[in-house]
Write a protein that holds these residues in place. Sequence first.
Motif, PDB file in Angstrom:
ATOM      1  N   PHE A 127      -9.017  39.168   6.379  1.00 54.42           N
ATOM      2  CA  PHE A 127      -7.605  38.893   5.928  1.00 54.42           C
ATOM      3  C   PHE A 127      -6.942  39.417   6.774  1.00 54.42           C
ATOM      4  O   PHE A 127      -5.522  39.177   7.161  1.00 54.42           O
ATOM      5  CB  PHE A 127      -7.813  40.184   4.616  1.00 54.42           C
ATOM      6  N   ASP A 128      -7.052  40.411   8.121  1.00 52.99           N
ATOM      7  CA  ASP A 128      -7.123  40.812   9.151  1.00 52.99           C
ATOM      8  C   ASP A 128      -6.116  39.570   9.412  1.00 52.99           C
ATOM      9  O   ASP A 128      -4.942  38.962  10.275  1.00 52.99           O
ATOM     10  CB  ASP A 128      -6.741  42.150   9.252  1.00 52.99           C
ATOM     11  N   ASN A 129      -7.475  38.735  10.294  1.00 50.01           N
ATOM     12  CA  ASN A 129      -7.270  37.830  11.357  1.00 50.01           C
ATOM     13  C   ASN A 129      -6.446  36.963  10.406  1.00 50.01           C
ATOM     14  O   ASN A 129      -5.287  36.172  11.334  1.00 50.01           O
ATOM     15  CB  ASN A 129      -8.689  37.148  11.175  1.00 50.01           C
ATOM     16  N   ILE A 130      -6.266  36.136   9.269  1.00 49.09           N
ATOM     17  CA  ILE A 130      -5.175  35.501   8.781  1.00 49.09           C
ATOM     18  C   ILE A 130      -4.043  35.642   8.534  1.00 49.09           C
ATOM     19  O   ILE A 130      -3.306  34.730   8.888  1.00 49.09           O
ATOM     20  CB  ILE A 130      -5.649  34.678   7.130  1.00 49.09           C
ATOM     21  N   GLY A 131      -4.172  36.837   8.217  1.00 46.52           N
ATOM     22  CA  GLY A 131      -2.896  37.764   8.013  1.00 46.52           C
ATOM     23  C   GLY A 131      -1.850  38.046   8.964  1.00 46.52           C
ATOM     24  O   GLY A 131      -0.278  37.636   9.427  1.00 46.52           O
ATOM     25  N   ARG A 132      -2.161  37.866  10.307  1.00 46.08           N
ATOM     26  CA  ARG A 132      -1.580  37.751  12.360  1.00 46.08           C
ATOM     27  C   ARG A 132      -1.366  36.397  12.564  1.00 46.08           C
ATOM     28  O   ARG A 132      -0.981  36.291  13.452  1.00 46.08           O
ATOM     29  CB  ARG A 132      -3.034  38.338  13.126  1.00 46.08           C
ATOM     30  N   LEU A 133      -1.773  35.272  11.793  1.00 47.32           N
ATOM     31  CA  LEU A 133      -2.234  33.750  12.204  1.00 47.32           C
ATOM     32  C   LEU A 133      -0.442  33.587  11.144  1.00 47.32           C
ATOM     33  O   LEU A 133       0.469  32.580  12.264  1.00 47.32           O
ATOM     34  CB  LEU A 133      -3.263  32.986  11.395  1.00 47.32           C
ATOM     35  N   PHE A 134       0.098  34.047  10.242  1.00 46.84           N
ATOM     36  CA  PHE A 134       1.562  33.254   9.424  1.00 46.84           C
ATOM     37  C   PHE A 134       2.566  34.838  10.069  1.00 46.84           C
ATOM     38  O   PHE A 134       3.167  34.968   9.387  1.00 46.84           O
ATOM     39  CB  PHE A 134       1.013  34.128   8.756  1.00 46.84           C
ATOM     40  N   THR A 135       3.292  34.370  10.976  1.00 46.54           N
ATOM     41  CA  THR A 135       4.083  35.105  11.111  1.00 46.54           C
ATOM     42  C   THR A 135       5.343  34.023  11.575  1.00 46.54           C
ATOM     43  O   THR A 135       4.834  32.520  12.126  1.00 46.54           O
ATOM     44  CB  THR A 135       3.951  35.719  12.938  1.00 46.54           C
ATOM     45  N   ALA A 136       6.138  34.424  11.631  1.00 48.10           N
ATOM     46  CA  ALA A 136       7.447  33.260  12.236  1.00 48.10           C
ATOM     47  C   ALA A 136       7.586  32.488  13.542  1.00 48.10           C
ATOM     48  O   ALA A 136       8.220  31.415  13.411  1.00 48.10           O
ATOM     49  CB  ALA A 136       8.635  34.646  12.354  1.00 48.10           C
ATOM     50  N   ASP A 137       6.601  33.376  14.340  1.00 51.00           N
ATOM     51  CA  ASP A 137       6.717  32.523  16.059  1.00 51.00           C
ATOM     52  C   ASP A 137       5.022  31.828  15.650  1.00 51.00           C
ATOM     53  O   ASP A 137       5.780  30.203  16.483  1.00 51.00           O
ATOM     54  CB  ASP A 137       6.726  33.664  16.929  1.00 51.00           C
ATOM     55  N   ASN A 138       5.055  31.583  14.974  1.00 52.32           N
ATOM     56  CA  ASN A 138       3.240  30.750  14.510  1.00 52.32           C
ATOM     57  C   ASN A 138       4.152  29.478  14.261  1.00 52.32           C
ATOM     58  O   ASN A 138       3.440  28.692  13.882  1.00 52.32           O
ATOM     59  CB  ASN A 138       2.437  31.386  14.810  1.00 52.32           C
ATOM     60  N   GLN A 139       5.428  29.973  12.950  1.00 49.80           N
ATOM     61  CA  GLN A 139       5.518  28.691  12.131  1.00 49.80           C
ATOM     62  C   GLN A 139       6.033  27.923  13.013  1.00 49.80           C
ATOM     63  O   GLN A 139       5.735  26.349  12.681  1.00 49.80           O
ATOM     64  CB  GLN A 139       6.688  29.883  10.973  1.00 49.80           C
ATOM     65  N   LYS A 140       7.280  28.415  14.068  1.00 51.31           N
ATOM     66  CA  LYS A 140       7.815  27.394  14.846  1.00 51.31           C
ATOM     67  C   LYS A 140       6.866  26.403  15.429  1.00 51.31           C
ATOM     68  O   LYS A 140       7.003  25.671  15.870  1.00 51.31           O
ATOM     69  CB  LYS A 140       9.075  28.034  15.586  1.00 51.31           C
ATOM     70  N   LYS A 141       5.782  27.468  16.572  1.00 50.09           N
ATOM     71  CA  LYS A 141       5.016  26.716  17.022  1.00 50.09           C
ATOM     72  C   LYS A 141       4.276  25.901  15.882  1.00 50.09           C
ATOM     73  O   LYS A 141       3.799  24.252  16.855  1.00 50.09           O
ATOM     74  CB  LYS A 141       4.500  27.518  17.953  1.00 50.09           C
ATOM     75  N   VAL A 142       4.123  26.016  14.756  1.00 52.94           N
ATOM     76  CA  VAL A 142       3.202  24.503  14.570  1.00 52.94           C
ATOM     77  C   VAL A 142       3.798  23.519  13.760  1.00 52.94           C
ATOM     78  O   VAL A 142       3.473  22.242  14.470  1.00 52.94           O
ATOM     79  CB  VAL A 142       2.572  25.293  12.672  1.00 52.94           C
ATOM     80  N   ARG A 143       5.336  23.619  14.308  1.00 55.20           N
ATOM     81  CA  ARG A 143       6.103  22.617  13.592  1.00 55.20           C
ATOM     82  C   ARG A 143       6.493  21.619  14.957  1.00 55.20           C
ATOM     83  O   ARG A 143       6.181  20.629  14.753  1.00 55.20           O
ATOM     84  CB  ARG A 143       7.218  22.702  13.442  1.00 55.20           C
ATOM     85  N   GLU A 144       6.462  22.135  16.461  1.00 54.08           N
ATOM     86  CA  GLU A 144       6.580  21.969  17.581  1.00 54.08           C
ATOM     87  C   GLU A 144       4.841  21.699  17.714  1.00 54.08           C
ATOM     88  O   GLU A 144       4.979  19.680  18.679  1.00 54.08           O
ATOM     89  CB  GLU A 144       6.415  22.673  18.337  1.00 54.08           C
ATOM     90  N   ALA A 145       4.080  21.859  17.530  1.00 54.93           N
ATOM     91  CA  ALA A 145       2.295  21.481  18.045  1.00 54.93           C
ATOM     92  C   ALA A 145       2.370  19.899  16.690  1.00 54.93           C
ATOM     93  O   ALA A 145       1.658  18.871  16.967  1.00 54.93           O
ATOM     94  CB  ALA A 145       1.692  22.153  17.686  1.00 54.93           C
TER      95      ALA A 145
END
Length: 305
Positions: A127-145
């Motif tokens: 749960f902790d590992n997945i929680g660290r994935l869903f950040t605002a910063d990663n959301q932006k990077k996912v769109r860029e990727a």
Amino acid sequence: MLESQTPSQEALPEAPAGLDAVNQQLAEAYPELSPQLKLAAGYVLEHPVEIAFQSIRKSAAAAEVTPSTLMRLAKRLEFESYEQFREVFQSAVQAGPVELSGRASQLRNLASQTDDQVFLDVGDAAFDNIGRLFTADNQKKVREAARLLLDAGKVAVVGFRDTFACAYHFAYVGRIAMPDIHLIRGQEGGLLTELAPFGEGDVVIAFGFEPYCAETMRALEITRANGVNAIVVTDTMRSPLVPGASITFPVANATPHFFPSILSAITLIEVLLAECVAFGPDDLVDNVARFESRMREMGAYVENS
């Protein structure tokens, strides 16, 4: 203790605007830093929450360096002050990950009558590992990727040993919607031959956790020399896979298990591919429909009547 600096180390880019840019810049510079600055940079990369809210003295003590070393690190990244540097972390952390700790606590409460601590610890870590994935910063990077993948002529997928499952999953699922995704196996010395067709306008997505595979490093070297854009999924911004990458996703892989967890990497794959289909051309949806139709025609599925 004074740190020696070469002229090349003094040549610095403009101050980065966000946490991802700071992390990328630190990762690029890390191999050339002095021992003390490496300690400081390593702590910064691994403890963004602490950097955001601890005093400079407390962060320095935790990193086993002096406060002046942290200030020099901030200056190296073209920040006018340590406070300005810390504000980047505060802004990113305040956006925060999706809160999953409640679910982890629920898991512990549900199993409170057992004495199987390993089961509980693996669940908490997941749960902790997945929680660290869903950040605002990663959301932006996912769109860029996703945009990088959609614009690519061809996509090479690289992952060996413990991360081969990640590479295979990305290639198998991704190829259903995007046929120009290719799994690189590198068997029998064929790495160079498999990567030779990839060049400018193409993308390589590489998976690698510590201990980092020499084949993955070699694949990135080959593709970088050919002008291929790289998306790297790894465990830390200090990873040797990071330098030269267009986009880097450091994913948490902590677990009581004897092998690093790939749960976050697999979840990231699902997010990336979902983003591609959601924002890509209609052809991607048509490709998925045709794939399913072919599978059913060939009797690949067992009907549950």
